[in-house]
Design an enzyme around this catalytic site. Structure first.
Site, short mmCIF file in Angstrom:
data_model
loop_
_atom_site.label_atom_id
_atom_site.label_comp_id
_atom_site.label_asym_id
_atom_site.label_seq_id
_atom_site.Cartn_x
_atom_site.Cartn_y
_atom_site.Cartn_z
N LEU A 94 12.25 18.72 -23.86
CA LEU A 94 11.32 19.13 -24.91
C LEU A 94 12.02 19.90 -26.02
O LEU A 94 11.73 19.72 -27.20
CB LEU A 94 10.20 19.98 -24.31
CG LEU A 94 9.16 20.53 -25.29
CD1 LEU A 94 8.45 19.41 -26.05
CD2 LEU A 94 8.15 21.41 -24.56
N ILE A 98 17.54 33.73 -20.20
CA ILE A 98 16.33 34.53 -20.44
C ILE A 98 16.05 35.54 -19.34
O ILE A 98 15.17 36.39 -19.49
CB ILE A 98 15.09 33.63 -20.67
CG1 ILE A 98 14.72 32.84 -19.42
CG2 ILE A 98 15.29 32.73 -21.88
CD1 ILE A 98 13.37 32.15 -19.53
N ALA A 146 13.16 26.86 -18.83
CA ALA A 146 12.37 26.88 -17.60
C ALA A 146 13.17 26.37 -16.43
O ALA A 146 14.11 25.59 -16.59
CB ALA A 146 11.11 26.03 -17.76
N TRP A 147 12.79 26.81 -15.25
CA TRP A 147 13.21 26.16 -14.00
C TRP A 147 12.23 25.02 -13.79
O TRP A 147 11.03 25.23 -13.66
CB TRP A 147 13.12 27.16 -12.85
CG TRP A 147 13.41 26.61 -11.48
CD1 TRP A 147 12.70 25.66 -10.82
CD2 TRP A 147 14.48 26.99 -10.61
NE1 TRP A 147 13.25 25.41 -9.59
CE2 TRP A 147 14.35 26.21 -9.43
CE3 TRP A 147 15.53 27.91 -10.70
CZ2 TRP A 147 15.22 26.34 -8.35
CZ3 TRP A 147 16.40 28.03 -9.62
CH2 TRP A 147 16.25 27.25 -8.46
N ASP A 204 0.44 22.20 -15.68
CA ASP A 204 -0.80 21.95 -14.95
C ASP A 204 -0.70 22.40 -13.50
O ASP A 204 -1.71 22.54 -12.81
CB ASP A 204 -1.16 20.46 -15.01
CG ASP A 204 -0.15 19.60 -14.27
OD1 ASP A 204 1.06 19.78 -14.50
OD2 ASP A 204 -0.57 18.75 -13.46
N TYR A 247 6.65 26.38 -7.38
CA TYR A 247 6.83 26.14 -8.81
C TYR A 247 5.59 26.58 -9.58
O TYR A 247 5.70 27.27 -10.61
CB TYR A 247 7.11 24.66 -9.05
CG TYR A 247 7.12 24.27 -10.52
CD1 TYR A 247 8.20 24.59 -11.33
CD2 TYR A 247 6.04 23.60 -11.08
CE1 TYR A 247 8.20 24.24 -12.67
CE2 TYR A 247 6.04 23.25 -12.42
CZ TYR A 247 7.12 23.57 -13.21
OH TYR A 247 7.12 23.23 -14.53
N LYS A 298 5.29 29.51 -12.51
CA LYS A 298 4.78 29.27 -13.86
C LYS A 298 3.58 30.18 -14.15
O LYS A 298 3.41 30.65 -15.29
CB LYS A 298 4.40 27.81 -14.04
CG LYS A 298 5.57 26.84 -13.96
CD LYS A 298 6.63 27.09 -15.01
CE LYS A 298 6.20 26.65 -16.39
NZ LYS A 298 7.29 26.78 -17.39
N TRP A 328 3.42 15.92 -16.79
CA TRP A 328 3.91 14.54 -16.74
C TRP A 328 4.71 14.22 -18.01
O TRP A 328 4.51 13.17 -18.63
CB TRP A 328 2.75 13.58 -16.54
CG TRP A 328 2.03 13.68 -15.24
CD1 TRP A 328 1.91 14.79 -14.45
CD2 TRP A 328 1.33 12.63 -14.56
NE1 TRP A 328 1.16 14.51 -13.33
CE2 TRP A 328 0.79 13.19 -13.37
CE3 TRP A 328 1.07 11.31 -14.84
CZ2 TRP A 328 0.03 12.44 -12.47
CZ3 TRP A 328 0.31 10.57 -13.95
CH2 TRP A 328 -0.19 11.12 -12.77
#
Length: 303
Positions: free
Chosen positions: A14, A40, A61-62, A103, A126, A130, A152
């Site tokens: 992303l 971070i 992110a992980w 999600d 996970y 988050k 996804w």
């Protein structure tokens, strides 16, 4: 007026699309920092990186879901504590923070799309990591923090399900794909455009600080996504065989239902993302997917 943006996780799937999207904005001055340039979990480094920027887009992110099940503390250090470091630095400097979540903060037992304010309840490590990051943003940046949940995700700049299906199409005659998990396949480039639009709306005060769901409209299953990928690529979708999740046991439980609602975009005066199949059709025209699709078609002709 020029606005200074910071994109963390800038080499990720992303992050690269966010950088590309902002590069086309003449009013944006953009700094992209990958993990080797900004950890971070280091609060001092985060504070120094954030200083001088007006908008921070956190794509760091992980992302290893099964790895998080084995190393929850390490995953939470990035997805929880690391996000708290960013939120605190943004609070101190006055920067806006757009943070990417998942999600997987939901239990996956719903029958209708999860609203932005729906109760959370992750079923794996996970998801818990988050959710810790989300809570940090909401707590420390009640007026300048934006949580954007996605799901996804696929794109040109990293491993993903769509690319894997096209690669396997050249190697196998049939593929067994899970048909009992429901979600919203989302193209990373489309999400990058949405994040840029949200950041601009936030700067002008049009978009309130809130949780937003950055997923495609409509829904499908992994099997449905694979079949549509094949169909749009000129391959026989019947080569995809539906199976249950029990065919592929994994260390981390997967939510069976990850469909999200999109009401907060409308409240902010922004259109939600397009339907998943429209996004997929556009993505598959890009070289990153068109090349593997052509190889898969060539393989099919020789079998």
């Amino acid at each position: 007026m020029t606005t200074s943006w910071l994109v963390t996780g800038a080499r990720g799937l992303l992050g690269q699309d966010v950088l590309a999207e902002l590069a086309g904005d003449p009013d944006a001055m953009v700094t992209g920092l990958s993990r080797d340039r900004l950890d971070i979990t280091d609060p001092t480094a985060v504070r120094a990186a954030v200083t001088g920027h007006r908008v921070v887009v956190n794509c760091a992110a992980w992302t290893d879901v099964d790895g998080a099940e084995r190393s929850e503390a390490a995953a939470t250090a990035v997805n929880g504590t690391g996000v708290r470091n960013l939120a605190r630095a943004c609070a101190d400097s006055g920067a806006l923070l757009l943070h990417i979540s998942s999600d997987y903060v939901f239990p996956g037992d719903a029958r209708r799309p999860y609203a932005e304010e729906a109760p959370t309840g992750p079923v794996n490590a996970y998801g818990r990591s988050k959710l810790a990051g989300e809570r940090a943003v909401v707590e420390l940046l009640p007026r300048t923090g934006y949580v954007v949940r996605t799901a996804w995700l696929y794109g040109a700049h990293g491993p993903n399900f769509v690319a894997t299906m096209l690669e396997l199409a050249a190697l196998r005659e049939t593929l067994d794909v899970v048909a009992d998990q429901h979600g919203q396949p989302t193209w990373s480039r489309a999400l990058a455009r949405q994040l840029a639009a949200l950041g601009r709306a936030a700067l002008t005060g049009r978009a309130p600080a809130a949780i937003y769901h950055g997923t495609a409209a409509d829904r499908t299953t992994w099997c449905g996504l694979a079949r549509e990928t094949f169909r749009l690529s000129g391959l026989d979708p019947e080569r995809i065989r539906p199976v249950g999740s029990d065919k592929f046991p994994r260390p981390a439980a997967r939510p069976a239902f990850g469909v999200l609602g999109h009401d907060n975009w409308l409240r902010a005066g922004l259109a939600p993302l397009p339907p998943w199949d429209d996004q997929l059709a556009a993505a598959l025209k890009e070289p990153a997917f068109a090349g593997p699709a052509a190889a898969a078609r060539a393989s099919a002709r020789h079998t």
